[in-house]
Design an enzyme around this catalytic site. Structure first.
Site, PDB file in Angstrom:
ATOM      1  N   CYS A1467       0.357  -0.933   0.099  1.00  0.00           N
ATOM      2  CA  CYS A1467       0.572  -0.133   0.189  1.00  0.00           C
ATOM      3  C   CYS A1467       1.320   1.368   0.421  1.00  0.00           C
ATOM      4  CB  CYS A1467      -0.877   0.343   1.234  1.00  0.00           C
ATOM      5  SG  CYS A1467      -0.366   0.466   2.571  1.00  0.00           S
ATOM      6  N   ALA A1468       2.082   1.473   0.253  1.00  0.00           N
ATOM      7  CA  ALA A1468       2.820   2.269   0.095  1.00  0.00           C
ATOM      8  C   ALA A1468       3.969   1.698  -0.137  1.00  0.00           C
ATOM      9  CB  ALA A1468       3.388   2.629   2.328  1.00  0.00           C
TER      10      ALA A1468
END
Length: 1500
Positions: A1467-1468
């Site tokens: 997600c990052a």
């Protein structure tokens, strides 16, 4: 290996490493330094008085805003009494203070009339005691909250001696949380009592231990000093100077917010001591200038926020203004290099054609120009001056190398900024500095500075501007250059048209003088718009009126002076001022070429004559003396070529008489033109003549300023009332209009009413639907009239029906209505945003429709498509494809009115005239189509030229757009369209020429049919000036909110999208296809509920649509995808995927889903794609196999007669699903890992395929078919020459053997079940070879794949209309859909991979990782990307486009680093890497984690 997913884990990982020891108590009202700004001050003064335990002093219990507030007052009263009591135990005091903090934090506004001053003394007393740290903390916190609730109470707090107490706690720093709270309290007090804070030693207190504080508290400390500097007494400046060394050191910190706060603080310090030379020199000695410049140099400014940049530039500007030493140091530190980098690389969104001076002064470009203005001071006596300016002049005169170096670096950047379409303010600033450089420089310096700059062309372009300030400055530069270097610039000014432009100004003296005189008066009244004060308007009060510094006849006087002194003095006669010998020769050639344009090429003589003239013109462009832009434009080459190519019908249109002959003549001329363009001027030249012509056209187009950028001023979305499309409130601005019946119209009624029209819903059809029932004399109207306006249409096709109905495809349309409907007796109403199925469907009625991929989607207004009303504005008829708003903008631009989309624009009433619409003329496209498809035409052509997208432009003899023909760019755009088409389809054109040569016997070897077309790169067709203008327009707040562009944007994008860069077209696509770039940007950047980045400026107005989450089973990806598309294909929000029995959600799993579904569609046995026995390779998953398509995937042909209907219906469903997934991936910004062929992308662009396209996915079959076609054409040519049809010459053999010996039957090669004809058993021979080729081509790219293609298009249209993709090319679509797969350079890895939390760029682990990544092969690189991001490909832009940035942090392992495995948070884009002992171990563990960690998302 487990891959992280949950966004909360991401946050926790980041938070733990930066954990501070601040208090965990929540106090939101004091955490922000700006919180008190939003509070209202208590209007009732605190008074002394007595009160009982049961009554609140000054408070009326029957006059309160609610029960909660009254309860708070009761609690407050008890707290006051408790604090006033002496001898309370510590536990009771702590409880009282805690309750007080709760009460104060709950207050939104100051207490009405309550005596808060009573709290101050006891709180200060408690804070001053040494004892329980919790009591100290709560006491200070209560003081902070008091300042939040009532800022004016700060005076009372200071009077009771709180500041020394707070400073003492800071200096003692016994408890970190108490110290932090003291800092926050001092920050609040410094806003109201800055002098008291300064005198009490606050500056020293807040900075003494600042290095031990967390970054957010450091910001509070620096903000405190900033507040003090805003009201700094002159006699206290020395105290502030003590803080400068510490602040300079803080500039080197990595925290962005802290650096921003420090830069602002330093700017205020410099401003406070600006009048003291000693203090300014002291600032310089402390390194303020050097440290600030370091942050701006070497392109570092690109990573700074706008606030930080403004602060640092403010520091440099103030120092340069007041300190001679600073000026010299800036020159020594190569400030020109930094300024040039800022000019070229900064966001020029404020450089629009119309924008206020105040807005410009906030842009990065202008701040750089303002600093340059101080470094190169003016030498005129009519501008503000000071002693430092005289010192700067002395520096420039004494140190000539400073000026020389500055000019070498600054001049190219300033010229580029102006050429890219900067507004008048920026242009004037650049010209002012260029003029000063020219005045200070020696002739030798000037000669070297302007070397290779083509300053003459630059000045000639500026002389076409209308503003007298720009004209005057330009002519002053011309005069300076002629004074210092007359021998160099005299011929250059003639060749580039400088003297021609000056002569034209002189000829238009009367009209120009009157127009500019009136405009000059406007400037004289409005200082903010007069360019004379562009560098000084910030120091002029808005109410102050200053006259324009230029005289009314300044332009005319300069024109006459230059002509008398330099034209006549150098023997340049008037007749020679506009004509060089090259220009005269070109004009003669172009005149001859135009005269030959209307001749029918019936004999060889006419053909040779016109060809010779054309060849001479083209050779003059590519081989002759270098042609200036002025000479190219003035010669009329573009118009002459247009007349020639259109057979002298250019701008005249076509007629029915002789249409066939006209088309054949146009074709022959185009073939000649194409052969010349695609050739090279000489053997030594590596560029084609086409490239030379493209460059000249691009320069000519850039020299004209025909497409202005219109920016809205102070636009903010607010509710406004509208009448059209219906009575409602909208966030969009409304246009005030009045409709007046045409004087000659007697069949319509009058309608006298001023209406408000939503600009985003003001299409002519919408207005017509509203107005027609009110002005029509007809008493019988349609019973149901659906409003023609569709705010944001979503054309969709229904999914394939159940098994019993799968033999046909029915299409439907679902419309998102933004209005009810127009005024009819019966209407269909809907709420905004509701999807209403229109009960209108169109079945594909015949196999012909299906074969040709036609799908009819009927609009609700199909019952009455004929226009009923015609509208005009100031005598010009409105285009029905435009809005009223666009019509008003176009009218103001054409009438030379300064268009400012501000308050006056919206207050004005615009009058439109209406009348009954006239009958439309016969469609020219229909006439051309019918003639071009005739047997006569096809027999003579032998090639489907009429199917080339650009060819109708030539046949219709006009540009395919509504751009005014009087527009100076019209001729260039017309030729640009033809040249781009010629370049894009050069392979087809050259192939056709080779086939013709083979047929005529000019070549005999089949291998000679092979060719490689050396086309001009697409980037050569991109206009940087128009691209910049479109980018500026798309950054306008009004455009972002409404999607309403000036007409030139849509006109050029539809007709010539290649003029704009891919990035600009991509943004325009999202704005027009989905209504808002900000929402789409949010979808593309969203990575989960807690992992998403901060929202960019693009979508600051509203939040993005809600995301749709869908749970997927990894074992049935295809089925789940079909179900997801059935439910959410039309969802406005982005789609997110979760996997069953996994905790992962967000961007990573979603990206992997699109990768997995891509693999599903590449599996063998689906019947979707072309395949043979050797087309499969082993898969890494189970026993299944995947298709190997080195040239890309293309649909497999299916026979209509021999196909299993049930099996084929499954194929159609898969293509339908694929269409929806492809469209959804584009809409949500996801990457697909599916290698589609170039021919399939052409299908998505709705282009017709031809025989040459077969080579793009099956090179062998395509080559053979072209050779067969060439052989069939040779047979026809031999028969036409010899008149014999029965004999077969030996030249009709195919590679030394007869066609019969090939033993080919009438079945599709590679698909024996696919019969091409009813008599499939018959063999192919030389007589039916042409028929065989046609049938194979039709089965391969025509009827054999039409049903699959139609299903794909239906699925795609479920999400958004396929037509929106037509602004892209095939290569663009691949980049948009599949991203990039280029190898990474080490420099790229260093620039775009961030090392943090235990690592930095110089760490041995970081160096080893970069080496390993660079050593990855193609498959390993894909696996690494899949592991880190969820997708094996990167989006367009590569690593630089990753958002968030790929970050590598240190991972701690309980079992030793070498035993641990890397883990990621997709997600990052967050890689957690142990600190391995060697590079080999790191490579082994990383590859193991990559291979074993695929296929699941769990917590690490």
């Amino acid at each position: 290996m487990d891959r992280d997913q949950k966004s909360t884990d991401c946050d926790e990982e980041l938070t733990v490493d930066s954990q501070d020891c601040s208090s965990s108590d929540d106090h939101s009202s004091s955490s922000s330094s700006s919180a008190s700004d939003s509070k209202s001050q208590d209007p009732v003064s605190d008074g002394d008085g007595e009160s009982s335990d049961h009554e609140l002093p000054g408070y009326d219990p029957f006059n309160f805003n609610g029960v909660d507030e009254y309860v708070l007052m009761r609690r407050m009263h008890k707290v006051v009494l408790a604090l006033a009591a002496d001898g309370s135990e510590e536990s009771a005091q702590l409880a009282t203070l805690t309750e007080l903090c709760e009460v104060l934090s709950a207050m939104e506004y100051a207490t009405q009339g309550y005596r808060l001053k009573a709290l101050v003394q006891p709180l200060v007393n408690l804070a001053s005691k040494d004892g329980n740290p919790k009591i100290l903390l709560q006491a200070v916190r209560a003081l902070t909250y008091l300042c939040d609730v009532r800022p004016s109470i700060a005076e009372e707090i200071v009077r009771h001696g709180a500041i020394p107490v707070l400073c003492g706690k800071l200096l003692a720093i016994e408890y970190l949380d108490v110290a932090e709270q003291c800092l926050e309290a001092l920050e609040k007090l410094s806003k109201e009592q800055p002098v008291a804070c300064l005198q009490a030693g606050t500056v020293n207190a807040v900075l003494t231990f600042i290095d031990f504080l967390p970054s957010n508290i450091q910001q509070v400390a620096v903000t405190t000093i900033t507040n003090i500097c805003k009201k700094l007494p002159p006699d206290c400046s020395s105290i502030i100077m003590e803080a400068v060394p510490t602040l300079c050191s803080l500039l080197q910190y990595e925290n962005v917010k802290l650096v921003e706060t420090v830069s602002l603080c330093l700017e205020w310090i410099v401003f406070s001591v600006r009048h003291s030379p000693n203090f300014m020199d002291e600032l310089f000695k402390h390194g303020v200038l050097q440290k600030s410049l370091e942050l701006l140099a070497n392109d570092n400014h690109k990573s700074l926020s706008s606030s930080t940049f403004s602060g640092l530039m403010g520091v440099l500007t103030r120092l340069a203004f007041s300190s001679k030493l600073a000026v010299r140091t800036l020159f020594e530190l190569s400030i020109s290099r930094t300024l040039s980098s800022i000019l070229i690389g900064s966001d020029v969104s404020d450089n629009s054609a119309v924008v206020s001076t105040e807005d410009v002064q906030n842009s990065q470009v202008f701040k750089a120009l303002n600093l340059a203005n101080l470094l190169i001071p003016p030498r005129e006596g009519n501008v503000p001056n000071n002693q430092n300016m005289q010192a700067e002049e002395k520096i420039l005169m004494d140190e000539s190398n400073f000026l020389f170096k500055f000019s070498l670096e600054f001049l190219p950047a300033s010229i580029q900024v102006v050429n890219n379409g900067a507004n008048d303010c920026v242009c004037y600033a650049c010209l002012s500095i260029i003029k000063r450089i020219a005045r200070y420089s020696t002739p030798d310096m000037l000669l070297e500075s302007f070397k290779d700059k083509n300053i003459s062309s630059f000045l000639a372009g500026l002389l076409a501007r209308k503003d007298i300030h720009l004209l005057t400055s330009t002519m002053e530069i011309v005069e300076i250059l002629m004074q210092k270097l007359p021998g160099v610039f005299l011929s250059s000014f003639v060749k580039e048209g400088v003297f021609y432009a000056i002569n034209m100004l002189l000829m238009q003296e009367e009209s120009t003088a009157s127009a500019q005189h009136s405009d000059d008066k406007i400037h004289a009244r409005d200082v903010s718009r007069c360019l004379c004060y562009v560098f000084f308007s910030s120091s002029i009060h808005p109410s102050e009126v200053r006259p324009c510094m230029l005289k009314e006849d300044a332009v005319q006087n300069l024109v006459k002076h230059i002509k008398n002194c330099y034209h006549l003095a150098n023997g340049v006669a008037n007749s020679d001022m506009s004509c060089t010998k090259t220009l005269q020769h070109l004009k003669t050639l172009c005149s001859a070429l135009s005269d030959s344009g209307g001749k029918q090429l019936n004999d060889v003589g006419d053909l040779q004559d016109s060809t010779q003239i054309l060849d001479e013109v083209m050779r003059e462009i590519s081989q002759g003396e270098p042609l200036s832009t002025f000479e190219f434009v003035e010669s009329g080459i573009a118009r002459s070529l247009a007349h020639y190519l259109c057979n002298d019908k250019y701008l005249l249109g076509i007629h029915d008489i002789g249409l066939s002959d006209h088309i054949l003549t146009v074709l022959k001329k185009f073939q000649i033109f194409a052969s010349i363009c695609l050739s090279k001027p000489s053997q030594s030249c590596m560029e084609t003549i086409l490239l030379f012509l493209v460059k000249k056209l691009l320069n000519a187009l850039s020299s004209l300023d025909s497409f202005p950028v219109l920016k809205s001023q102070m636009f903010k979305p607010r509710d406004s009332y509208t009448d059209i499309p219906r009575t409602r409130f909208t966030k969009n601005p409304s246009l005030k209009v009045r409709f007046v019946r045409d004087k000659e119209e007697s069949n319509l009624m009058d309608f006298d009413k001023i209406l408000s029209v939503d600009i985003s819903c003001s299409l002519v059809e919408v207005v017509e639907a509203y107005l027609w029932p009110k002005v029509s004399n007809q008493h019988i109207l349609p019973t149901v009239t659906v409003d023609n306006h569709i705010s944001k249409p979503h054309f969709t096709a229904s999914r394939l029906q159940n098994a019993s109905e799968r033999s046909r495809i029915e299409t439907h349309k679902y419309i998102s209505y933004g209005t009810s409907v127009s005024n009819s007796s019966e209407v269909i109403r809907s709420e905004e945003g509701q999807l209403l199925p229109a009960e209108i469907s169109k079945k594909l009625s015949s196999d012909t429709d299906i074969a040709q991929g036609r799908m009819t989607i009927v609009s609700p207004s199909v019952a009455n498509t004929k226009p009923r009303l015609s509208f005009s504005l100031r005598g010009k008829q409105l285009d029905r494809s435009n809005t009223l708003y666009q019509a008003v903008l176009e009218d103001q631009i054409s009438s030379k009115v300064v268009t400012i989309v501000g308050s006056k624009f919206w207050d004005q009433v615009y009058v439109f005239t209406y009348k009954i619409a006239e009958e439309e003329k016969t469609d020219k496209n229909h006439k051309l189509d019918s003639v071009s498809k005739s047997n006569f035409f096809l027999n003579k052509l032998g090639f489907s030229w009429q199917k080339l997208p650009f060819f109708p432009t030539k046949l219709q003899a006009e540009f395919p757009s509504n751009i005014d023909r009087a527009n100076s760019s019209y001729d260039f755009l017309f030729m640009w369209k033809i040249l781009e088409g010629l370049n894009r389809f050069s392979l087809e054109l050259l192939t056709d020429e080779r086939i013709g040569a083979f047929a005529e016997g000019r070549i005999d070897n089949f291998d000679d049919l092979k060719l490689i077309a050396s086309s001009v790169p697409e980037v050569e067709f991109v206009s940087s000036k128009l691209t910049d203008k479109l980018e500026q327009q798309m950054r306008d707040n009004l455009v972002l909110q409404t999607g309403c562009f000036p007409t030139w944007c849509s006109q050029l994008m539809n007709a010539c999208p290649f003029l704009f860069s891919f990035e600009a077209r991509l943004k325009y696509f999202y704005l027009t296809a989905f209504g808002s770039l900000r929402n789409q940007r949010s979808n593309m950047l969203h990575s989960g509920s807690s992992c998403s980045n901060s929202v960019s400026e693009w979508h600051s107005y509203s939040s993005s649509p809600p995301r749709k989450k869908f749970k997927v089973d990894r074992n049935s990806i295809l089925e789940c995808a079909a179900k997801m598309m059935k439910l959410h294909a039309q969802s406005k929000g982005s789609l997110e995927v979760e996997y069953e029995e996994e905790v992962g959600t967000g961007l990573g799993p979603t990206m992997e889903f699109y990768t997995l579904i891509s693999q599903e569609f590449q599996k063998a046995g689906l019947g979707m794609w072309r395949e043979d026995h050797c087309s499969c390779k082993s898969s890494t998953r189970g026993d299944s196999s995947f298709l190997f398509a080195p040239c890309g995937l293309f649909p497999r042909p299916w026979s209509r007669t021999r196909s299993d209907p049930f099996e084929f219906s499954d194929v159609k469903e898969k293509f339908l699903l694929l269409g929806m997934l492809v469209a959804r991936a584009i809409k949500d910004g996801r990457m697909l890992d599916i290698p589609l062929s170039r021919a399939f992308y052409k299908i998505m662009l709705e282009q017709e395929l031809n025989i040459c396209d077969i080579q793009s996915f099956d090179p062998e079959l395509g080559r053979i078919l072209l050779e067969f076609r060439a052989l069939a054409n040779r047979k026809k040519f031999v028969e036409s020459v010899s008149g014999e049809s029965n004999t077969v010459p030996s030249k009709l053999y195919y590679r030394n053997m007869s066609v019969e010996d090939l033993s080919l039957d009438f079945t599709l090669p590679g698909y024996p079940y696919y019969e091409l004809a009813s008599e499939s058993v018959k063999m192919v021979n030389i007589d039916n070879l042409e028929e065989y080729v046609a049938l194979v081509v039709d089965a391969t790219i025509g009827s054999g794949v039409a049903r699959q293609i139609n299903a794909f298009k239906c699925g795609f249209n479920e999400v958004f209309p396929l037509k929106y993709l037509q602004m892209f090319t095939e290569d663009d679509l691949e980049r948009l859909l599949c991203g990039e797969q280029d190898a990474w350079k080490l420099s790229e890895l260093v620039d775009h991979i961030k090392f943090d939390h235990g690592y930095n760029a110089s760490s041995p682990t970081a160096i080893d990782l970069l080496d390993i990544i660079q050593e990855f092969d193609y498959d390993q690189r894909r696996a690494f990307l899949q592991f880190v991001t969820g997708a094996p490909r990167l989006a367009h832009g590569g690593l630089a486009a990753l958002n968030p940035k790929l970050t590598v942090v240190r991972k701690h392992s309980d079992f030793g680093a070498d035993l641990g495995l890397p883990s990621v948070m997709t997600c990052a884009n967050y890689l957690k890497l142990p600190q391995y002992s060697s590079k080999d171990i790191m490579r082994e563990r990383l590859l193991y984690a990559i291979s074993e960690g695929q296929g699941s998302f769990h917590l690490s």
